[in-house]
Design a protein around this motif. Structure first.
Motif, PDB file in Angstrom:
ATOM      1  N   SER A 220      13.088 -16.878 -12.538  1.00 60.36           N
ATOM      2  CA  SER A 220      13.520 -15.839 -13.486  1.00 60.36           C
ATOM      3  C   SER A 220      13.094 -16.147 -14.928  1.00 60.36           C
ATOM      4  O   SER A 220      12.827 -15.230 -15.697  1.00 60.36           O
ATOM      5  N   GLU A 221      13.029 -17.445 -15.262  1.00 62.80           N
ATOM      6  CA  GLU A 221      12.628 -17.809 -16.636  1.00 62.80           C
ATOM      7  C   GLU A 221      11.177 -17.389 -16.892  1.00 62.80           C
ATOM      8  O   GLU A 221      10.853 -16.852 -17.963  1.00 62.80           O
ATOM      9  N   ILE A 222      10.351 -17.630 -15.882  1.00 63.88           N
ATOM     10  CA  ILE A 222       8.918 -17.287 -16.020  1.00 63.88           C
ATOM     11  C   ILE A 222       8.776 -15.770 -16.132  1.00 63.88           C
ATOM     12  O   ILE A 222       8.050 -15.256 -16.975  1.00 63.88           O
ATOM     13  N   LEU A 223       9.501 -15.089 -15.247  1.00 68.36           N
ATOM     14  CA  LEU A 223       9.438 -13.612 -15.247  1.00 68.36           C
ATOM     15  C   LEU A 223       9.952 -13.040 -16.571  1.00 68.36           C
ATOM     16  O   LEU A 223       9.371 -12.095 -17.114  1.00 68.36           O
ATOM     17  N   HIS A 224      11.015 -13.652 -17.074  1.00 70.68           N
ATOM     18  CA  HIS A 224      11.594 -13.183 -18.333  1.00 70.68           C
ATOM     19  C   HIS A 224      10.588 -13.315 -19.474  1.00 70.68           C
ATOM     20  O   HIS A 224      10.389 -12.382 -20.262  1.00 70.68           O
ATOM     21  N   ARG A 225       9.921 -14.452 -19.522  1.00 68.65           N
ATOM     22  CA  ARG A 225       8.917 -14.674 -20.577  1.00 68.65           C
ATOM     23  C   ARG A 225       7.735 -13.722 -20.404  1.00 68.65           C
ATOM     24  O   ARG A 225       7.190 -13.188 -21.366  1.00 68.65           O
TER      25      ARG A 225
ATOM     26  N   LEU B 255      17.571  -9.701 -16.936  1.00 65.83           N
ATOM     27  CA  LEU B 255      17.227 -11.115 -16.742  1.00 65.83           C
ATOM     28  C   LEU B 255      17.899 -12.004 -17.784  1.00 65.83           C
ATOM     29  O   LEU B 255      18.086 -13.196 -17.558  1.00 65.83           O
ATOM     30  N   ALA B 256      18.248 -11.429 -18.894  1.00 65.78           N
ATOM     31  CA  ALA B 256      18.925 -12.205 -19.944  1.00 65.78           C
ATOM     32  C   ALA B 256      20.392 -12.472 -19.578  1.00 65.78           C
ATOM     33  O   ALA B 256      21.006 -13.387 -20.106  1.00 65.78           O
TER      34      ALA B 256
ATOM     35  N   ARG C  60      20.801 -12.166 -12.872  1.00 65.88           N
ATOM     36  CA  ARG C  60      19.520 -12.871 -12.819  1.00 65.88           C
ATOM     37  C   ARG C  60      19.111 -13.259 -11.399  1.00 65.88           C
ATOM     38  O   ARG C  60      17.973 -13.072 -10.990  1.00 65.88           O
ATOM     39  N   LYS C  61      20.088 -13.768 -10.627  1.00 66.57           N
ATOM     40  CA  LYS C  61      19.761 -14.296  -9.311  1.00 66.57           C
ATOM     41  C   LYS C  61      19.280 -13.205  -8.353  1.00 66.57           C
ATOM     42  O   LYS C  61      18.283 -13.397  -7.635  1.00 66.57           O
ATOM     43  N   SER C  62      19.974 -12.070  -8.372  1.00 68.92           N
ATOM     44  CA  SER C  62      19.594 -10.986  -7.448  1.00 68.92           C
ATOM     45  C   SER C  62      18.195 -10.451  -7.783  1.00 68.92           C
ATOM     46  O   SER C  62      17.405 -10.153  -6.894  1.00 68.92           O
ATOM     47  N   ILE C  63      17.902 -10.371  -9.070  1.00 65.16           N
ATOM     48  CA  ILE C  63      16.578  -9.892  -9.488  1.00 65.16           C
ATOM     49  C   ILE C  63      15.505 -10.898  -9.081  1.00 65.16           C
ATOM     50  O   ILE C  63      14.447 -10.529  -8.571  1.00 65.16           O
ATOM     51  N   GLU C  64      15.829 -12.156  -9.277  1.00 62.64           N
ATOM     52  CA  GLU C  64      14.863 -13.214  -8.939  1.00 62.64           C
ATOM     53  C   GLU C  64      14.513 -13.174  -7.457  1.00 62.64           C
ATOM     54  O   GLU C  64      13.345 -13.229  -7.080  1.00 62.64           O
ATOM     55  N   GLU C  65      15.549 -13.038  -6.625  1.00 66.74           N
ATOM     56  CA  GLU C  65      15.327 -13.000  -5.173  1.00 66.74           C
ATOM     57  C   GLU C  65      14.428 -11.833  -4.770  1.00 66.74           C
ATOM     58  O   GLU C  65      13.538 -11.962  -3.945  1.00 66.74           O
ATOM     59  N   ARG C  66      14.687 -10.693  -5.357  1.00 64.65           N
ATOM     60  CA  ARG C  66      13.946  -9.481  -4.993  1.00 64.65           C
ATOM     61  C   ARG C  66      12.519  -9.511  -5.541  1.00 64.65           C
ATOM     62  O   ARG C  66      11.561  -9.220  -4.838  1.00 64.65           O
ATOM     63  N   LEU C  67      12.403  -9.864  -6.798  1.00 67.14           N
ATOM     64  CA  LEU C  67      11.086  -9.788  -7.435  1.00 67.14           C
ATOM     65  C   LEU C  67      10.126 -10.873  -6.979  1.00 67.14           C
ATOM     66  O   LEU C  67       8.916 -10.704  -7.094  1.00 67.14           O
TER      67      LEU C  67
ATOM     68  N   PHE D 187       6.642  -9.345  -6.304  1.00 70.43           N
ATOM     69  CA  PHE D 187       5.529  -9.740  -7.172  1.00 70.43           C
ATOM     70  C   PHE D 187       4.484 -10.586  -6.445  1.00 70.43           C
ATOM     71  O   PHE D 187       3.526 -11.041  -7.061  1.00 70.43           O
ATOM     72  N   SER D 188       4.690 -10.786  -5.142  1.00 71.69           N
ATOM     73  CA  SER D 188       3.701 -11.557  -4.396  1.00 71.69           C
ATOM     74  C   SER D 188       2.411 -10.750  -4.274  1.00 71.69           C
ATOM     75  O   SER D 188       2.428  -9.514  -4.322  1.00 71.69           O
ATOM     76  N   VAL D 189       1.292 -11.451  -4.100  1.00 72.15           N
ATOM     77  CA  VAL D 189      -0.030 -10.797  -4.067  1.00 72.15           C
ATOM     78  C   VAL D 189      -0.102  -9.777  -2.934  1.00 72.15           C
ATOM     79  O   VAL D 189      -0.630  -8.677  -3.097  1.00 72.15           O
ATOM     80  N   LEU D 190       0.459 -10.142  -1.793  1.00 72.83           N
ATOM     81  CA  LEU D 190       0.384  -9.262  -0.614  1.00 72.83           C
ATOM     82  C   LEU D 190       1.068  -7.915  -0.848  1.00 72.83           C
ATOM     83  O   LEU D 190       0.522  -6.862  -0.506  1.00 72.83           O
ATOM     84  N   SER D 191       2.272  -7.962  -1.435  1.00 69.37           N
ATOM     85  CA  SER D 191       2.999  -6.706  -1.626  1.00 69.37           C
ATOM     86  C   SER D 191       2.396  -5.861  -2.743  1.00 69.37           C
ATOM     87  O   SER D 191       2.503  -4.633  -2.736  1.00 69.37           O
TER      88      SER D 191
END
Lengths: 80, 175
Positions: A3-8, B92-93, B98-105, B109-113
């Motif tokens: 998330s830190e990388i994405l945030h930046r 994200l701030a 933050r965690k739910s967004i991180e898991e999903r993205l 954001f992977s190359v395949l998708s």
């Protein structure tokens, strides 16, 4: 991606300072619309009204610009 | 008023004259696609509602400052993308979301998708020649074939009324 990388990365994108590859990656993500979110007709009409009412309360346009009365023939045709 | 203006441009022109009906017409036309797009990207109904609301509120509040070459669909497309990114950035701030967004993205954001965005758009594109086809597509009855249904008659009737009221307006302005 952490998330830190994405945030930046998003911060750079919002400020217009991101690298071309980053911009392309974010824009590709924004363009991906493969999944479909289901929305029932009842839910849809409720949401439509709800958001419109919120907009009306925010802008207060019905107060400043009230609707004009329609002509009789327009009222009749609206029934069809 | 030029007769070469698109329906969207006509509506925008009416909005600049404080026509609330035109504004609501634009809202009814575009809210759903904007909302569904936000919902797909953010996965939060509340945030999607806020984004849709802010887009239309901005249009209404800036109605007198809209440029002559204003393209509504282009504006909506740009605005919704900008606001989605800003929303995720703000989320994200916050530690809780933050965690739910991180898991999903991480997956999204992977190359395949992301390769799906590179596919040609013309895959399911069909040219619509008849208004009846357009109505059937909009009402979700693309597969069924019945040309003279009630919706078609309604559409013809409505367009005749619009034309009639427009000619009335013209004759009134001439007088």
């Amino acid at each position: 991606m952490k998330s830190e990388i994405l945030h930046r990365k998003l911060e750079r994108y919002v400020n217009g300072e991101s690298m071309p590859a980053e911009t392309r990656q974010i824009q590709n993500w924004l363009s991906c619309t493969s999944k479909e979110a289901p929305l029932s007709p009842e839910e849809r009409s409720l949401l439509e009204l709800e958001i419109l009412q919120e907009i009306q309360s925010f802008t207060a346009y019905p107060l400043f610009f009230p609707r004009k009365k329609k002509a009789w023939w327009q009222k009749i045709t609206a029934m069809f | 008023m030029s007769r070469f203006l698109s329906p969207d441009q006509l509506l925008i022109d009416r909005i600049s004259h404080n026509d609330t009906e035109a504004f609501e017409q634009i809202y009814h036309l575009y809210w759903k696609s904007l909302y569904l797009y936000c919902l797909k990207k953010i996965e939060s109904s509340e945030d999607a509602k806020i984004i849709v609301r802010s887009i239309f509120t901005d249009i209404w509040e800036k109605r007198h400052a809209l440029p002559v070459s204003f393209c509504l669909s282009k504006h909506l497309y740009q605005e919704v993308r900008k606001k989605v990114i800003k929303c995720i950035f703000e989320k994200l701030a916050v530690l809780e979301s933050r965690k739910s967004i991180e898991e999903r993205l991480t997956i999204e954001f992977s190359v395949l998708s992301l390769q799906a965005a590179r596919r040609p758009v013309s895959k399911s594109f069909t040219i619509i020649n008849k208004p009846s086809e357009l109505i059937r597509q909009q009402s979700g009855q693309a597969g069924t074939v019945h040309h003279n249904n009630f919706e078609t008659l309604r559409w013809i009737f409505q367009s005749l009324i619009d034309k009639f009221s427009f000619t009335n307006l013209l004759s009134y302005s001439k007088n």
